[in-house]
Write a protein that holds these residues in place. Structure first.
Motif, PDB file in Angstrom:
ATOM      1  N   GLY A   1      11.675  -1.239  -8.693  1.00 49.67           N
ATOM      2  CA  GLY A   1      11.371  -2.621  -9.064  1.00 49.67           C
ATOM      3  C   GLY A   1      10.538  -3.359  -8.045  1.00 49.67           C
ATOM      4  O   GLY A   1      10.334  -4.556  -8.164  1.00 49.67           O
ATOM      5  N   THR A   2      10.041  -2.657  -7.031  1.00 47.74           N
ATOM      6  CA  THR A   2       9.248  -3.297  -5.977  1.00 47.74           C
ATOM      7  C   THR A   2       7.908  -2.588  -5.818  1.00 47.74           C
ATOM      8  O   THR A   2       7.843  -1.369  -5.797  1.00 47.74           O
ATOM      9  N   VAL A   3       6.844  -3.370  -5.686  1.00 49.85           N
ATOM     10  CA  VAL A   3       5.516  -2.847  -5.390  1.00 49.85           C
ATOM     11  C   VAL A   3       5.187  -3.172  -3.932  1.00 49.85           C
ATOM     12  O   VAL A   3       5.135  -4.344  -3.549  1.00 49.85           O
ATOM     13  N   TYR A   4       5.011  -2.135  -3.128  1.00 51.41           N
ATOM     14  CA  TYR A   4       4.621  -2.316  -1.731  1.00 51.41           C
ATOM     15  C   TYR A   4       3.112  -2.207  -1.633  1.00 51.41           C
ATOM     16  O   TYR A   4       2.522  -1.256  -2.146  1.00 51.41           O
ATOM     17  N   VAL A   5       2.481  -3.169  -0.965  1.00 55.56           N
ATOM     18  CA  VAL A   5       1.023  -3.184  -0.856  1.00 55.56           C
ATOM     19  C   VAL A   5       0.598  -3.352   0.602  1.00 55.56           C
ATOM     20  O   VAL A   5       1.271  -4.019   1.395  1.00 55.56           O
ATOM     21  N   GLY A   6      -0.523  -2.734   0.936  1.00 54.21           N
ATOM     22  CA  GLY A   6      -1.097  -2.877   2.265  1.00 54.21           C
ATOM     23  C   GLY A   6      -2.592  -3.065   2.162  1.00 54.21           C
ATOM     24  O   GLY A   6      -3.208  -2.713   1.151  1.00 54.21           O
ATOM     25  N   GLY A   7      -3.179  -3.623   3.203  1.00 52.57           N
ATOM     26  CA  GLY A   7      -4.622  -3.824   3.203  1.00 52.57           C
ATOM     27  C   GLY A   7      -5.068  -4.673   4.362  1.00 52.57           C
ATOM     28  O   GLY A   7      -4.501  -4.591   5.459  1.00 52.57           O
ATOM     29  N   ASN A   8      -6.052  -5.523   4.097  1.00 51.73           N
ATOM     30  CA  ASN A   8      -6.641  -6.351   5.148  1.00 51.73           C
ATOM     31  C   ASN A   8      -6.346  -7.835   4.937  1.00 51.73           C
ATOM     32  O   ASN A   8      -6.967  -8.692   5.562  1.00 51.73           O
ATOM     33  N   PHE A   9      -5.402  -8.153   4.074  1.00 54.39           N
ATOM     34  CA  PHE A   9      -5.087  -9.541   3.727  1.00 54.39           C
ATOM     35  C   PHE A   9      -4.147 -10.202   4.743  1.00 54.39           C
ATOM     36  O   PHE A   9      -3.427  -9.530   5.479  1.00 54.39           O
ATOM     37  N   ASP A  24       7.699  -8.327  -6.320  1.00 57.17           N
ATOM     38  CA  ASP A  24       8.584  -8.034  -7.448  1.00 57.17           C
ATOM     39  C   ASP A  24       7.753  -7.449  -8.590  1.00 57.17           C
ATOM     40  O   ASP A  24       6.789  -8.074  -9.049  1.00 57.17           O
ATOM     41  N   ALA A  25       8.112  -6.239  -9.039  1.00 59.91           N
ATOM     42  CA  ALA A  25       7.319  -5.549 -10.057  1.00 59.91           C
ATOM     43  C   ALA A  25       7.400  -6.233 -11.419  1.00 59.91           C
ATOM     44  O   ALA A  25       6.544  -5.995 -12.277  1.00 59.91           O
ATOM     45  N   GLY A  26       8.419  -7.068 -11.616  1.00 61.14           N
ATOM     46  CA  GLY A  26       8.569  -7.741 -12.901  1.00 61.14           C
ATOM     47  C   GLY A  26       7.797  -9.039 -12.993  1.00 61.14           C
ATOM     48  O   GLY A  26       7.031  -9.263 -13.941  1.00 61.14           O
ATOM     49  N   ASN A  27       7.971  -9.918 -11.997  1.00 58.15           N
ATOM     50  CA  ASN A  27       7.378 -11.256 -12.101  1.00 58.15           C
ATOM     51  C   ASN A  27       6.200 -11.506 -11.162  1.00 58.15           C
ATOM     52  O   ASN A  27       5.578 -12.564 -11.204  1.00 58.15           O
ATOM     53  N   GLY A  28       5.897 -10.547 -10.277  1.00 55.66           N
ATOM     54  CA  GLY A  28       4.756 -10.700  -9.395  1.00 55.66           C
ATOM     55  C   GLY A  28       4.989 -11.608  -8.202  1.00 55.66           C
ATOM     56  O   GLY A  28       4.054 -11.916  -7.455  1.00 55.66           O
ATOM     57  N   GLN A  29       6.231 -12.015  -7.982  1.00 55.83           N
ATOM     58  CA  GLN A  29       6.539 -12.891  -6.857  1.00 55.83           C
ATOM     59  C   GLN A  29       6.661 -12.102  -5.558  1.00 55.83           C
ATOM     60  O   GLN A  29       7.146 -10.967  -5.547  1.00 55.83           O
ATOM     61  N   ALA A  43      -2.372   3.035   4.403  1.00 56.78           N
ATOM     62  CA  ALA A  43      -1.618   3.999   3.596  1.00 56.78           C
ATOM     63  C   ALA A  43      -0.140   3.659   3.604  1.00 56.78           C
ATOM     64  O   ALA A  43       0.401   3.196   4.614  1.00 56.78           O
ATOM     65  N   ILE A  44       0.511   3.891   2.463  1.00 60.32           N
ATOM     66  CA  ILE A  44       1.949   3.660   2.310  1.00 60.32           C
ATOM     67  C   ILE A  44       2.561   4.817   1.536  1.00 60.32           C
ATOM     68  O   ILE A  44       2.000   5.270   0.540  1.00 60.32           O
ATOM     69  N   ALA A  45       3.714   5.293   2.008  1.00 58.00           N
ATOM     70  CA  ALA A  45       4.514   6.270   1.260  1.00 58.00           C
ATOM     71  C   ALA A  45       5.976   5.888   1.418  1.00 58.00           C
ATOM     72  O   ALA A  45       6.403   5.440   2.488  1.00 58.00           O
ATOM     73  N   ILE A  46       6.758   6.049   0.365  1.00 61.03           N
ATOM     74  CA  ILE A  46       8.148   5.594   0.362  1.00 61.03           C
ATOM     75  C   ILE A  46       9.081   6.757   0.075  1.00 61.03           C
ATOM     76  O   ILE A  46       8.833   7.552  -0.837  1.00 61.03           O
ATOM     77  N   ILE A  68       1.061   4.314  13.090  1.00 60.96           N
ATOM     78  CA  ILE A  68       1.983   4.812  12.074  1.00 60.96           C
ATOM     79  C   ILE A  68       3.395   4.349  12.413  1.00 60.96           C
ATOM     80  O   ILE A  68       3.759   4.249  13.587  1.00 60.96           O
ATOM     81  N   ALA A  69       4.163   4.041  11.356  1.00 53.65           N
ATOM     82  CA  ALA A  69       5.526   3.556  11.579  1.00 53.65           C
ATOM     83  C   ALA A  69       6.377   3.820  10.357  1.00 53.65           C
ATOM     84  O   ALA A  69       5.876   4.047   9.251  1.00 53.65           O
ATOM     85  N   ALA A  70       7.688   3.781  10.566  1.00 55.29           N
ATOM     86  CA  ALA A  70       8.665   3.833   9.478  1.00 55.29           C
ATOM     87  C   ALA A  70       9.385   2.494   9.452  1.00 55.29           C
ATOM     88  O   ALA A  70       9.951   2.064  10.467  1.00 55.29           O
ATOM     89  N   ILE A  71       9.361   1.832   8.305  1.00 58.15           N
ATOM     90  CA  ILE A  71       9.917   0.493   8.154  1.00 58.15           C
ATOM     91  C   ILE A  71      11.119   0.531   7.213  1.00 58.15           C
ATOM     92  O   ILE A  71      11.067   1.162   6.153  1.00 58.15           O
ATOM     93  N   ASP A  72      12.178  -0.158   7.596  1.00 59.12           N
ATOM     94  CA  ASP A  72      13.338  -0.266   6.722  1.00 59.12           C
ATOM     95  C   ASP A  72      12.946  -1.034   5.464  1.00 59.12           C
ATOM     96  O   ASP A  72      12.431  -2.150   5.542  1.00 59.12           O
ATOM     97  N   ALA A  73      13.195  -0.435   4.283  1.00 62.12           N
ATOM     98  CA  ALA A  73      12.773  -1.031   3.013  1.00 62.12           C
ATOM     99  C   ALA A  73      13.558  -2.292   2.674  1.00 62.12           C
ATOM    100  O   ALA A  73      13.152  -3.050   1.787  1.00 62.12           O
ATOM    101  N   THR A  74      14.651  -2.543   3.358  1.00 59.37           N
ATOM    102  CA  THR A  74      15.462  -3.741   3.118  1.00 59.37           C
ATOM    103  C   THR A  74      15.165  -4.840   4.127  1.00 59.37           C
ATOM    104  O   THR A  74      14.917  -5.988   3.756  1.00 59.37           O
ATOM    105  N   THR A  75      15.174  -4.491   5.424  1.00 64.61           N
ATOM    106  CA  THR A  75      15.046  -5.509   6.466  1.00 64.61           C
ATOM    107  C   THR A  75      13.612  -5.789   6.895  1.00 64.61           C
ATOM    108  O   THR A  75      13.322  -6.854   7.446  1.00 64.61           O
TER     109      THR A  75
END
Length: 233
Positions: A1-9, A24-29, A43-46, A68-75
């Protein structure tokens, strides 16, 4: 239910977010998750509650992390996993407990690796696998024991390969598969026996193809699928 995005923004969905965000994959928030990277995410991989990211950054998730790093998907905090790459990362693909990466790197964890490497998903230690490309890797996709790589290289895995290659996931040697692109490959997706590629090429797999093509994963020949783009994919 989550879209993770990366870039130059530095702003997305009405919120300040530096180079990386969760939506949020449902409402875009925009969600509260905020690793706050110091530079571009490429680049992102989950996998298993962890968001692996590569880019041009040296700070993310509240910690110093080189490219390169590993990030907790919750915190959104950086985990202890820390391979310590010496140059930008453009591609990440996870398979069988191994994190395959590509980019402009020439060393990782103090060991020489030219543009492509394999990292233990649990420990962050570089693995012996070492194909050694002679120019940047921009995309990686792993399927059925083969690591498909695209980029600007003309040599990888001990063999001449023009911008695209399949590498044995165990030995690091180039497989015989050889579509022979005439210019840079930027993206690869492998699905059901077909390797879809985009880039700056106009010839690949023995056929004229403008910037996008479908390649047979066995023969390396271009399939009849031909969207014919008018610029880079």
């Amino acid at each position: 239910g989550t879209v993770y995005v990366g870039g130059n923004f530095t702003w997305i969905g009405g919120q300040a977010r530096n180079y990386i965000a969760a939506i949020d994959a449902g409402n875009g928030q925009i969600l509260s998750w905020n690793p706050n990277a110091g530079n571009t995410i490429n680049a992102i991989a989950i996998n298993s509650g962890t968001v692996y990211v590569g880019g041009n950054f040296t700070w993310i998730g509240g910690q110093a992390r080189n490219y390169i790093a590993a990030i907790d998907a919750t915190t959104g905090q950086a985990l202890a996993w820390n391979p310590n790459v010496n140059n930008y990362v453009k591609a990440i693909s996870i398979n069988g407990g191994i994190v395959f990466i590509g980019g402009g790197l020439t060393s990782i964890g103090g060991q020489e690796r030219n543009r492509i490497a394999a990292i233990d998903e649990m420990t962050g230690q570089v693995m012996p696998w070492n194909p050694g490309a002679n120019a940047s890797i921009y995309s990686i996709s792993v399927k059925e024991g083969a690591v498909y790589a695209g980029g600007a290289f003309t040599w990888i895995g001990g063999a001449a390969r023009n911008r695209i290659a399949a590498i044995d996931a165990v030995t690091g040697q180039a497989l015989t598969w050889n579509p022979d692109a005439n210019n840079t490959i930027y993206t690869i997706v492998v699905k059901e026996g077909t390797v879809y590629v985009g880039g700056n090429f106009t010839w690949i797999g023995g056929q004229p193809r403008n910037y996008i093509a479908a390649i047979d994963a066995v023969t390396g020949q271009a399939l009849t699928w031909n969207p014919n783009a008018n610029n880079n994919v």
